[in-house]
Motif scaffolding. Structure first.
Motif, PDB file in Angstrom:
ATOM      1  N   TYR A 150     -30.313  47.174  85.966  1.00  0.00           N
ATOM      2  CA  TYR A 150     -31.004  48.424  85.644  1.00  0.00           C
ATOM      3  C   TYR A 150     -30.832  48.692  84.154  1.00  0.00           C
ATOM      4  N   CYS A 200     -31.863  51.346  81.079  1.00  0.00           N
ATOM      5  CA  CYS A 200     -32.417  52.681  80.819  1.00  0.00           C
ATOM      6  C   CYS A 200     -33.619  52.560  79.880  1.00  0.00           C
ATOM      7  N   CYS A 254     -31.848  58.205  87.034  1.00  0.00           N
ATOM      8  CA  CYS A 254     -31.363  56.818  86.984  1.00  0.00           C
ATOM      9  C   CYS A 254     -30.522  56.489  88.216  1.00  0.00           C
ATOM     10  N   HIS A 313     -24.628  60.021  79.396  1.00  0.00           N
ATOM     11  CA  HIS A 313     -25.606  59.610  80.412  1.00  0.00           C
ATOM     12  C   HIS A 313     -25.017  58.687  81.481  1.00  0.00           C
ATOM     13  N   GLU A 353     -24.149  59.241  85.419  1.00  0.00           N
ATOM     14  CA  GLU A 353     -24.727  58.425  86.502  1.00  0.00           C
ATOM     15  C   GLU A 353     -23.635  57.958  87.457  1.00  0.00           C
TER      16      GLU A 353
HETATM   17 ZN    ZN Z   1     -30.621  55.979  82.423  1.00  0.00          ZN
END
Ligand code: ZN
Ligand code: AMP
Length: 479
Positions: free
Chosen positions: A28, A30, A213, A238, A242
């Motif tokens: 993943y 961002c 996210c 961030h 998450e």
């Molecule tokens: Zn993100």
């Protein structure tokens, strides 16, 4: 499979890489907030992730990559309202431009580009889990994550909760939070939001940034996946947020390896919108600098080292891209020599021992370097070292057509990772062929053979050629 090692921000160590599912890597990355055009700093992050993705494939893994598109936040809402268009109309231009830039920079497409606005139910579901698990509180319809409910908060960024309390600047407009460290999961509607809201089981409003996210990574990759990346500025808050959301909402494990790129700098400062020291890709390429040179420049330093941009077009300073173009010229000249040799000689049989020796050594040092936490300097060193060694043999006329084929195969193999060895394609439009196809389409339409005329239009579209029927005849342009 040969060994790959990556530096993991979470453990602060270089570690051997092992995917959760054999041979398949789920990652993943961002993505952009589509409130404006992305700048070269953003593309440093996306090129690092492209090299990571291509390296994983080079080592034999299949990759499932997800990159989110943040198409709702304070800025997109404010700017769309200022422009008097819907949120969707506003973000479309920047999303399209983003994909054009990715193609120009030869950044391979991820498997999924989920947009935040299309995943509100998934986010609401996760927020409901967090509410049920006792990690939230509500003020004036907004829902916040209570950081003190998650003792492991701060482990990724290596910060302690108490230090955070004293160190964080208090935003004057954030009095509604119990604690300055808490963050919004859900923002209740205010008149400033206009028609941007969702009516949901947790109220009328819109999601905070971080929750997208956690929710979208889980939807496409599962709760536990291999790699999560972004620029170092994403580490805190961030990615820390998450982790808090995903672990407190879903339980279990979240991400195995966290990878972060250092910044693209301009005069020792991070390139960013807020410092107004940024360049957009099209701004640079419209001056004649090739996207291939931009890609080369952005990938030429190790991803964990800051990279300084020396570029001031107003004063004719283009050093960073000149150096990149110089390196690309060396590659192009070398490939031209190989092509000439191939034209001249017999190209069957075995390559010579000297050449095979050079190829073997270069191949293993290139792969070894990439496997060592994407050591790009080592990989480029193998490339230019090989060119230098072969150039010496070329000067002595010791290279045959068969050798040239083997050497070019090696370069093409490496280009699966680097994406800079093939020459520019964009400038190489075959105008005659396109015009002939357009003429054929015209005749097909006159003969009412619409199947053929549509086929031609689709073929051209697949090559990025857009055709428009205007009263003055057919116009075409390259996307
Ligand atoms: Zn993100
Ligand atoms: P943003 O749109 O600001 O969320 O940034 C998108 C991605 O670009 C994130 O992974 C950021 O960490 C990264 N990024 C932003 N500025 C820079 C920069 N100057 N150098 C490298 N990466 C950056």
């Amino acid at each position: 499979m040969e060994e790959l090692r990556f530096y993991n921000t979470f453990t602060r160590r270089k570690e051997p890489f092992k995917p959760i599912i054999a041979d398949e890597v789920r990652m993943y990355t961002c993505g952009p907030t589509v409130h404006d055009f992305a700048h070269l700093g953003n593309y440093r992050a996306y090129i690092f992730e492209d090299i990571l993705r291509r390296t994983l494939k080079f080592f034999g893994y299949s990759v499932i990559q997800v990159m989110n598109l943040t198409d709702v936040d304070d800025k997109t809402i404010r700017k769309s309202r200022e422009r008097g268009v819907t949120l969707q109309e506003y973000t479309r231009e920047y999303t399209e431009s983003f994909f054009e830039d990715l193609d120009a920079l030869r950044i391979e497409r991820a498997e999924f580009y989920p947009e935040a606005t299309k995943h509100i139910p998934e986010m609401v579901e996760l927020i409901e889990k967090l509410i049920a698990n006792g990690h939230t509180y509500e003020t004036d319809g907004s829902i916040y994550f209570r950081i003190s409910s998650f003792p492991a908060y701060g482990r990724l960024a290596n910060v302690k909760l108490d230090d955070l309390r004293s160190g964080v600047r208090v935003d004057s407009d954030e009095y509604e939070k119990e604690d300055v460290r808490d963050f919004a999961l859900w923002k209740s509607w205010t008149p400033d939001d206009g028609d941007v809201f969702w009516d949901t089981s947790i109220g009328k409003g819109r999601p905070g940034w971080h929750i997208e996210c956690s929710a979208m990574s889980t939807k496409y990759l599962g709760e536990h996946f291999d790699i999560h990346s972004g620029g170092v500025d994403n580490i805190f808050p961030h990615h820390e947020n998450e982790i808090a959301q995903s672990l407190c909402g879903y339980g279990g494990d979240f991400v195995n390896v966290w990878m972060h790129n250092a910044h693209l700098m301009v005069n020792s400062e991070k390139m960013s919108k807020s410092l107004n020291n940024f360049f957009k890709l099209k701004e640079v390429t419209s001056t004649g600098i090739s996207p291939r040179a931009v890609r080369y420049f952005l990938l030429s330093a190790h991803y964990r080292q800051p990279l300084n941009l020396v570029y001031d077009p107003d004063n004719n300073i283009t050093d960073s891209f000149d150096a990149a173009s110089g390196a690309l010229d060396r590659i192009d000249e070398f490939r031209t020599k190989l092509a000439e040799l191939q034209k001249q000689g017999e190209d069957s049989g075995e390559a010579g021992d000297d050449i095979l020796d050079i190829i073997d050594k270069a191949r293993s040092s290139f792969k070894g370097a990439l496997g060592n936490d994407l050591d790009i300097s080592g990989a480029l060193g193998a490339l230019f070292g090989m060119i230098k060694d072969v150039n010496r043999l070329l000067d002595e006329a010791q290279v045959t057509a068969v050798d040239a084929v083997a050497l070019d195969d090696l370069l093409m193999d490496w280009d699966r990772v680097l994406g800079v060895i093939r020459p520019e394609e964009r400038g190489e439009i075959d105008v005659e062929r396109i015009e002939a196809l357009i003429e054929e389409r015209k005749q097909a339409r006159q003969a009412k053979d619409f199947a053929r005329s549509d086929e031609i239009r689709d073929l051209l579209a697949s090559e990025g050629i857009i055709i428009q029927d205007t009263p003055g005849g057919v116009r075409w342009r390259k996307k």
